[in-house]
Scaffold this motif. Structure first.
Motif, PDB file in Angstrom:
ATOM      1  N   SER A 198      -7.253  -6.455 -18.657  1.00  0.00           N
ATOM      2  CA  SER A 198      -6.712  -7.716 -19.158  1.00  0.00           C
ATOM      3  C   SER A 198      -7.725  -8.850 -19.021  1.00  0.00           C
ATOM      4  O   SER A 198      -7.915  -9.653 -19.945  1.00  0.00           O
ATOM      5  CB  SER A 198      -5.433  -8.062 -18.390  1.00  0.00           C
ATOM      6  OG  SER A 198      -4.913  -9.305 -18.811  1.00  0.00           O
ATOM      7  N   PHE A 199      -8.385  -8.904 -17.858  1.00  0.00           N
ATOM      8  CA  PHE A 199      -9.361  -9.965 -17.605  1.00  0.00           C
ATOM      9  C   PHE A 199     -10.536  -9.876 -18.588  1.00  0.00           C
ATOM     10  O   PHE A 199     -10.913 -10.873 -19.209  1.00  0.00           O
ATOM     11  CB  PHE A 199      -9.879  -9.867 -16.176  1.00  0.00           C
ATOM     12  CG  PHE A 199     -11.029 -10.795 -15.873  1.00  0.00           C
ATOM     13  CD1 PHE A 199     -10.803 -12.142 -15.638  1.00  0.00           C
ATOM     14  CD2 PHE A 199     -12.337 -10.326 -15.845  1.00  0.00           C
ATOM     15  CE1 PHE A 199     -11.862 -13.011 -15.371  1.00  0.00           C
ATOM     16  CE2 PHE A 199     -13.395 -11.182 -15.586  1.00  0.00           C
ATOM     17  CZ  PHE A 199     -13.155 -12.531 -15.345  1.00  0.00           C
ATOM     18  N   PHE A 200     -11.096  -8.672 -18.744  1.00  0.00           N
ATOM     19  CA  PHE A 200     -12.266  -8.534 -19.607  1.00  0.00           C
ATOM     20  C   PHE A 200     -11.906  -8.652 -21.081  1.00  0.00           C
ATOM     21  O   PHE A 200     -12.725  -9.094 -21.884  1.00  0.00           O
ATOM     22  CB  PHE A 200     -12.982  -7.214 -19.323  1.00  0.00           C
ATOM     23  CG  PHE A 200     -13.713  -7.210 -18.013  1.00  0.00           C
ATOM     24  CD1 PHE A 200     -14.672  -8.166 -17.740  1.00  0.00           C
ATOM     25  CD2 PHE A 200     -13.438  -6.268 -17.041  1.00  0.00           C
ATOM     26  CE1 PHE A 200     -15.340  -8.191 -16.519  1.00  0.00           C
ATOM     27  CE2 PHE A 200     -14.101  -6.266 -15.827  1.00  0.00           C
ATOM     28  CZ  PHE A 200     -15.054  -7.244 -15.563  1.00  0.00           C
ATOM     29  N   TYR A 205     -20.034  -6.256 -18.155  1.00  0.00           N
ATOM     30  CA  TYR A 205     -18.592  -6.120 -17.984  1.00  0.00           C
ATOM     31  C   TYR A 205     -18.183  -4.652 -17.870  1.00  0.00           C
ATOM     32  O   TYR A 205     -17.276  -4.309 -17.111  1.00  0.00           O
ATOM     33  CB  TYR A 205     -17.847  -6.772 -19.150  1.00  0.00           C
ATOM     34  CG  TYR A 205     -18.020  -8.270 -19.241  1.00  0.00           C
ATOM     35  CD1 TYR A 205     -18.406  -9.024 -18.130  1.00  0.00           C
ATOM     36  CD2 TYR A 205     -17.799  -8.946 -20.435  1.00  0.00           C
ATOM     37  CE1 TYR A 205     -18.565 -10.391 -18.222  1.00  0.00           C
ATOM     38  CE2 TYR A 205     -17.945 -10.325 -20.532  1.00  0.00           C
ATOM     39  CZ  TYR A 205     -18.336 -11.042 -19.429  1.00  0.00           C
ATOM     40  OH  TYR A 205     -18.493 -12.401 -19.512  1.00  0.00           O
ATOM     41  N   VAL A 206     -18.840  -3.816 -18.664  1.00  0.00           N
ATOM     42  CA  VAL A 206     -18.565  -2.374 -18.593  1.00  0.00           C
ATOM     43  C   VAL A 206     -18.841  -1.860 -17.181  1.00  0.00           C
ATOM     44  O   VAL A 206     -18.036  -1.130 -16.583  1.00  0.00           O
ATOM     45  CB  VAL A 206     -19.417  -1.591 -19.621  1.00  0.00           C
ATOM     46  CG1 VAL A 206     -19.268  -0.077 -19.409  1.00  0.00           C
ATOM     47  CG2 VAL A 206     -19.021  -1.960 -21.035  1.00  0.00           C
ATOM     48  N   GLY A 207     -19.975  -2.264 -16.632  1.00  0.00           N
ATOM     49  CA  GLY A 207     -20.349  -1.832 -15.293  1.00  0.00           C
ATOM     50  C   GLY A 207     -19.360  -2.300 -14.245  1.00  0.00           C
ATOM     51  O   GLY A 207     -18.941  -1.537 -13.363  1.00  0.00           O
ATOM     52  N   TRP A 208     -18.962  -3.573 -14.339  1.00  0.00           N
ATOM     53  CA  TRP A 208     -18.035  -4.129 -13.348  1.00  0.00           C
ATOM     54  C   TRP A 208     -16.646  -3.491 -13.478  1.00  0.00           C
ATOM     55  O   TRP A 208     -15.972  -3.236 -12.486  1.00  0.00           O
ATOM     56  CB  TRP A 208     -17.932  -5.641 -13.508  1.00  0.00           C
ATOM     57  CG  TRP A 208     -17.401  -6.326 -12.284  1.00  0.00           C
ATOM     58  CD1 TRP A 208     -16.787  -5.745 -11.205  1.00  0.00           C
ATOM     59  CD2 TRP A 208     -17.439  -7.730 -11.996  1.00  0.00           C
ATOM     60  NE1 TRP A 208     -16.440  -6.694 -10.268  1.00  0.00           N
ATOM     61  CE2 TRP A 208     -16.824  -7.911 -10.729  1.00  0.00           C
ATOM     62  CE3 TRP A 208     -17.926  -8.833 -12.686  1.00  0.00           C
ATOM     63  CZ2 TRP A 208     -16.686  -9.169 -10.149  1.00  0.00           C
ATOM     64  CZ3 TRP A 208     -17.787 -10.082 -12.097  1.00  0.00           C
ATOM     65  CH2 TRP A 208     -17.182 -10.254 -10.852  1.00  0.00           C
ATOM     66  N   PHE A 209     -16.229  -3.232 -14.717  1.00  0.00           N
ATOM     67  CA  PHE A 209     -14.933  -2.609 -14.960  1.00  0.00           C
ATOM     68  C   PHE A 209     -14.835  -1.264 -14.247  1.00  0.00           C
ATOM     69  O   PHE A 209     -13.902  -1.009 -13.489  1.00  0.00           O
ATOM     70  CB  PHE A 209     -14.739  -2.424 -16.468  1.00  0.00           C
ATOM     71  CG  PHE A 209     -13.484  -1.676 -16.844  1.00  0.00           C
ATOM     72  CD1 PHE A 209     -12.258  -2.322 -16.870  1.00  0.00           C
ATOM     73  CD2 PHE A 209     -13.537  -0.334 -17.193  1.00  0.00           C
ATOM     74  CE1 PHE A 209     -11.096  -1.637 -17.234  1.00  0.00           C
ATOM     75  CE2 PHE A 209     -12.390   0.360 -17.553  1.00  0.00           C
ATOM     76  CZ  PHE A 209     -11.167  -0.289 -17.577  1.00  0.00           C
TER      77      PHE A 209
END
Length: 290
Positions: free
Chosen positions: A243-245, A214-218
């Protein structure tokens, strides 16, 4: 590597063949190539059609479905490179963006094929991720072209785009290393039931962040808008991704605590989520009455 990985690699490489336009435009492909070399869109269209006819002859069934998507991403990636090389200067960053976008989707499938082939499906390309994802992408393209029309010089602030590329690269490294570290413990869909062999991964990238994918995608999502020099979408993507994560991590950690109990609670205390101002799900422990 499994067969699906070979198929997507081969088809992606074939799609990248649109870059042969550079050879055609300088007379390197004979008379037909010279003629098509004067018409970029025509050349790319004919090439893409020819490659897809070839795929139709070579592959069948599921392999063809994989190959068509891989070829599409490869052709778009090649097209992005052509835009960044041949188009007017203010369009160059859009070409860079297309390359980053297509490599992300292609590498999602390939990394899943390598790390967790049992969960591999066509959805692993994430091309049909969600309506929100698609709408967000279209909105970012709209902002780019409107601003390029009104303020073309803004799209030539190179240092902002370069920062965006660096952030996207950083996000990709984090996400893909997380997928390869977790291997069979990684899934694109949050699991509500613990599968046989599901382990709590706390090594590698997971020593730095509880949710490195998630960190990477963010950071990757924010970086894409910096590449485009889209001020409005940079802010919107940051808020929407956060908000999504925040919601996703809250739900996922509820399931992880249910799966692993005290083991995950101890891990929570040692390692942060990796995303700003997101603590995850912290269960309330009832106080003892005295």
């Amino acid at each position: 590597m499994i067969r699906e990985a070979h198929v997507t690699l081969q088809s992606f490489t074939l799609g990248l063949g649109v870059l042969s336009y550079l050879l055609a435009s300088c007379g390197g492909l004979g008379l037909l190539g010279v003629w098509l070399g004067h018409y970029l869109c025509a050349y790319c269209g004919v090439f893409y059609l020819a490659v897809n006819l070839l795929l139709l002859l070579v592959y069948r069934g599921g392999d063809w479905q994989i190959a068509v998507r891989g070829c599409f991403l490869g052709a778009c990636c090649g097209g992005g490179i052509l835009v960044s090389v041949l188009s007017p200067t203010s369009y160059h960053v859009f070409g860079w963006y297309v390359v980053v976008l297509t490599v992300f989707h292609f590498s999602e499938y390939l990394t899943t094929a390598i790390g967790n082939p049992k969960t591999l499906t066509l959805d692993s390309y994430l091309l049909n991720h969600s309506w929100a994802y698609g709408i967000a992408a279209v909105v970012s393209w709209g902002e780019f072209f409107i601003e390029r029309w009104l303020l073309p010089d803004m799209k030539m602030i190179w240092y902002v785009s370069i920062i965006g590329i660096i952030i996207c690269l950083w996000g990709e490294i984090i996400r893909k290393s997380a997928m390869l570290t977790a291997k069979t413990n990684f899934n694109h869909i949050v699991q509500v039931r613990r599968q046989d062999g599901h382990e709590l991964v706390t090594w590698g990238t997971y020593q730095l962040f509880r949710h490195p994918s998630y960190v990477g995608w963010f950071w990757w999502s924010i970086g894409t808008q910096l590449i485009l020099v889209n001020p409005l979408c940079t802010i919107a993507y940051t808020l929407a991704s956060w908000s999504f994560f925040n919601e996703r991590i809250h739900f996922e950690e509820m399931t992880l605590i249910n799966f692993f109990g005290e083991k995950y609670l101890d891990y929570q205390k040692k390692v942060g989520t990796g995303l700003p101002f997101i603590k995850g799900f912290i269960p309330k422990i009832p106080q003892k009455q005295t």
